[in-house]
Every structure is written in C-alpha cells, then in structure tokens.
Design an enzyme around this catalytic site. Structure first.
Site: not given
Ligand code: NAD
Length: 481
Positions: A172, A248, A282, A383
C-alpha cells in the site's frame, strides 16, 4: 483511473470510490486513483494467500527467483525516464534525484536482494553423529506500507527482500504518491513475476484499506515505513495476532561538526544532509551541532550557501529544492518556524513561504536556518520533515554527545572531524541506527538499517532482512553409526 493491481490485473475499487493525486508544483490533476476499502484489502490478501499457498513462487529456487527479479530490474532500467518523471510530478522530488538516485536504486534494491538470497551463507554444524543446520523458509504474506517521501525506492526496499526470500506481498503506497507503485506492478508482471505475488492497493490508513492489512490473520509480516505515531498504531494493531512488524520511523538526527573538520567537506555535506530532498528525508541531519570555535564562521558560510540553493520546478535539472508535498505539510513546516521564534530562535535565512512567479501555485518553502535555540526547544526536538535546520553550539565532545543522545529519536548521526579516534569513540556511544563520518547517505545494503527509540523497531538490510522475512528453522539429523 489508476486501479488496484490484484492477482495480476488492474482491479477497480469495490465500492467505486476514488481520490486525486495532484502535482505539488502547480496543482495539476495527475490521476484519479482507486480509494481502497476493507473489501479491496480482503481481495488483495486472498490473492496473495493463494499465490503463497498454491502458486509457484515460494517453491522456486533462489536462483529461479533471482532471474525474474533481475528481469524486473531490467524493466525498471528500461523505463527509468518514465518512472523518474512520474516520481517527480507526483511527489515534487527533483528530476535529478529521481533520475540519477532513486529509480536506479529501485533496480539496485531488486538485484541486491535477488543476489543476496541466492548467495547468502548458511550455517551447518556437524557434531559427532548429529548434523544441525538452518533453513530459511519464507514467512508468507507480507503487508508492505510505505510513505511518500521516496515512494518507489522505499516500496522496493520492502518488496525486493520479501520476494527474494520467497514471500508474496500486498503493497500500500502512500496516497500522496501512488503513481510509480502502480506502474511498477505492471512492469513486474510484464517481466514475469507470477500472478498474485505482488498486489498493490491504494488509499488511506485506519479503517480504510491499510487498517485490515495490519489486523488480518492472513498476514504473516508487516513492514512499515512512516511516522513514529503511525508506527505505534500499527504495532498495536498487529499485537492481537502477534504478527511481527518491522518499523522504520521518523528521525531528528544530529549532525556534529568539530573545529578540526575540513569545512570544504563539512559545509556542502551538511547542506545536502538537511536540504537534499527538501528535508523530507527521515535521515536528515536536522539538528546541526557546531563546536564553538568555528560556530560563527560555519553558520555564516552555511546560511550563505543555503540561500543560494535553487528552489523551483522539480522538473528542471537546475533545481535543488522542489515543492513540499502538500499544503498541510507546508503549514506544519512553517508552523515550526513560527514556533521557533517564540522559543527564542533567530531565523538567519529563509522562514517564509515562496510565492513569486510560478512558485505561487506550488508548496514552496526556502532553505531555512535557525540559531539561538536550546536542545529543549520543541523545534529542536520534534521532527519537522522540511528544509529547516536548527543550529546549536557546543564546547566539548562529551557535551555534543549528551545533546545528541538527548532525543526520543535515534535514527542516524553525522559527524565531521579529522580525529578518527574521536569518530570511533562517538560512533560506539551514539544512539542511532546509522552513523556517518565525513560523509552522508552512503549505504551498503548488507548492513543493518533501522532506528533506536521512537525511530524504529527492528532492522532490515542483508541478513537482517532475511531474518525478518523468513522463519529460520533449526534442523537436526542423527546419523546412525
Ligand atoms: P505516515 O505515517 O503518515 O504514512 C505512512 C504510510 O502509512 C502511508 O502509506 C499511510 O497511508 C499509511 N498509514 C497511515 N495510517 C495508517 C494506519 N492507521 N494503519 C496502516 N497504515 C497507515 O508517514 P508519511 O507522512 O507518509 O511519511 C513521513 C514519515 O515517514 C516521517 O516521519 C519520516 O521520518 C518517516 N520515514 C522514515 C523512514 C525510515 O527509513 N526510518 C524513511 C522514510 C520516511
């Protein structure tokens, strides 16, 4: 319409619903896309289950699978320009990056894991009359859920090892960037991947298509890349079935520059570490720690170079930063820059949306450098996932390490120094899944990849992927004398 790809065929959404994929550069409608439901997830999982339980793929030798995965890699190479353009239009990634880094890496992911599965060493222990060895049968049906920031590269970072070790997949992709995954499924089928081995469903999380991919008992492994919050939701969703999850997740990685560093390396590399990919990476070095002796000189050079980076149409080969992915994300990024100023930060360059000329129709934000914050500021801890660098000074090695490790994240670390003793010392104590010394973004796919803290659960890459995507089995045989 871009449909799901189930059991080897384009398949319309069961309930007929769709969503739009638009170009973040100018809002052009690129495609209407099947909006998956629980029923679509059910159909994809049934196809995957049938392919695993009754199809040829799991029983093939690694060499046979290798030949097919190489053919898929060749198809990717043959369609490199088409896939790169799709990636760039769908997600705003620069064409240089799509063409020369990400799509080539898609083909490399496939070939690397095809080779690894065919050539990985195995263990056998003859011990008197006993012979013990390990088998690595595939785990089964893999749900792969991927993010928008490196769409096909990260999707194949999951699909390639899963398939190479004999599993079948339901992928997906992120709803912001469905185009390359859809095209990839067609190319893979055309290159000989058997029916049902790779299924792609499009849409959203939660109760829609992605939720069932994490809760259905027919799923044997879940591999997820995305935000830490979604990772936590998926781990909870997988818990009742005890389905193993590899996650992750996000990062807030420190980039430490010592005063003995070669600034001709450290400045351009640090720029790349935060502004490459628009900070929507990331692994970005989004907390820049600079030793006090060179702090002012470094920040001046860094900000001056940052302001010169070209922001614009990602289809131009001269562009370094394209648009951010969507309005909501632009608002989030700018919100952090405003927050930084209330937290005592000073914006050295950037800090306001770009709206001149053709940029007015896209989600453009300039490279932004902020000084004057402490490591306790939210802007320095959370973040942002955009082109925003916070710079903090430090005096000693131990202070730098303390600031670095004072974070809930633990994905990556970047270090510039000429002192290799110091580099090894810090690498051993750094809370991070990856540490780069005097470089950034270099990857050997045999090494573990993943994060500590809220940056991830588990590791993938080389033998770590084999352990996750197989059910290692001990076999012991007694030889009668
Ligand atoms: P996201 O978590 O919002 O979405 C990722 C994927 O999960 C999408 O496909 C989304 O549709 C799906 N999803 C959302 N809710 C779900 C649910 N409840 N159940 C199942 N699936 C669900 O992340 P994003 O905004 O697409 O990506 C950006 C994030 O990904 C950043 O935090 C970034 O750091 C992280 N990331 C991590 C890595 C890594 O390797 N560690 C790599 C790239 C991106």
């Amino acid at each position: 319409m871009i449909e799901h790809f189930i059991a080897g065929s384009a398949t319309p959404p069961a309930d007929g619903r769709t969503f739009e994929s638009r170009d973040p550069h100018d809002g052009t409608l690129l495609a209407t896309v099947a909006r998956g439901s629980a029923e679509d997830a059910d159909r994809a999982l049934a196809a995957a289950r049938a392919a695993f339980d009754d199809g040829p793929w799991p029983g093939m030798t690694p060499q046979q699978r290798r030949a097919i995965l190489y053919a898929v890699g060749d198809a990717v190479d043959a369609h490199r320009e088409e896939l790169a353009e799709l990636e760039t239009r769908d997600g705003g990634k620069t064409i240089t990056q799509s063409l020369h880094a990400e799509i080539p890496r898609v083909a490399h992911n496939l070939r690397f894991f095809a080779d690894y599965a065919a050539m990985a060493p195995n263990e056998a222990y003859p011990d008197g009359p006993l012979l013990s060895y390990t088998l690595y049968p595939p785990a089964g049906v893999v749900s792969a859920i991927s993010p928008w920031n490196a769409p096909l590269m990260l999707a194949t970072w999951k699909i390639a090892p899963a398939l190479a070790f004999g599993n079948v997949c339901v992928l997906k992709p992120a709803p912001q960037t469905p185009l390359t995954a859809a095209r990839f499924a067609e190319l893979a089928a055309g290159a000989g991947l058997p029916e049902g081995v790779l299924n792609v469903v499009h849409g959203f999380g939660g109760e829609e298509v992605a939720g069932p991919l994490t809760t259905d008992p027919r799923v044997d492994r879940i591999t997820f890349t995305g935000s830490s919050a979604t990772g936590a939701t998926i781990l909870a969703a997988a818990a009742p079935n005890l389905t193993p999850v590899s996650a992750e997740l996000g990062g807030k990685s420190a980039n430490i520059v010592f005063d003995d560093a070669d600034l001709d390396v450290a400045v351009p590399m640090s720029l790349r570490a935060i502004f490459g990919g628009n900070g929507q990476v990331c692994l970005s070095g989004s907390r820049l720690l600079v030793q006090r002796g060179i702090h002012d000189e470094f920040v001046a050079r860094f900000a001056e170079e940052a302001a010169k980076l070209t922001v614009g149409d990602p289809k131009s080969h001269d562009t370094f930063l394209g648009p951010l992915i969507e309005q909501r994300h632009l608002d989030k990024v700018h919100g952090y820059v405003e927050l930084a100023q209330t937290e005592g930060g000073k914006v050295v360059t950037g800090g306001a949306r770009l709206t001149q000329g053709e940029l007015s129709r896209g989600f453009y934000y300039p490279p932004t450098v902020i000084t004057g914050l402490t490591n306790q500021a939210r802007t320095a801890r959370e973040e942002i996932f955009g082109p925003v660098e916070t710079v903090l000074p430090f005096d000693t090695e131990s202070e730098a390490l303390a600031i670095t490790n004072d974070s809930p994240y633990g994905l990556a670390g970047i270090l510039f120094t000429r002192d290799l003793d110091r580099a090894h010392r810090l690498a051993a104590r750094w809370k991070a899944g990856t540490v780069w010394v005097n470089c950034f973004f270099e990857r050997d796919l045999r090494l573990p990849f993943g994060g500590e803290g809220i940056s991830g659960v588990g590791r993938e890459g080389g033998r770590y992927s084999r352990e996750f995507f197989t059910e290692p089995r001990a076999v012991t045989l007694k030889i009668r004398g």
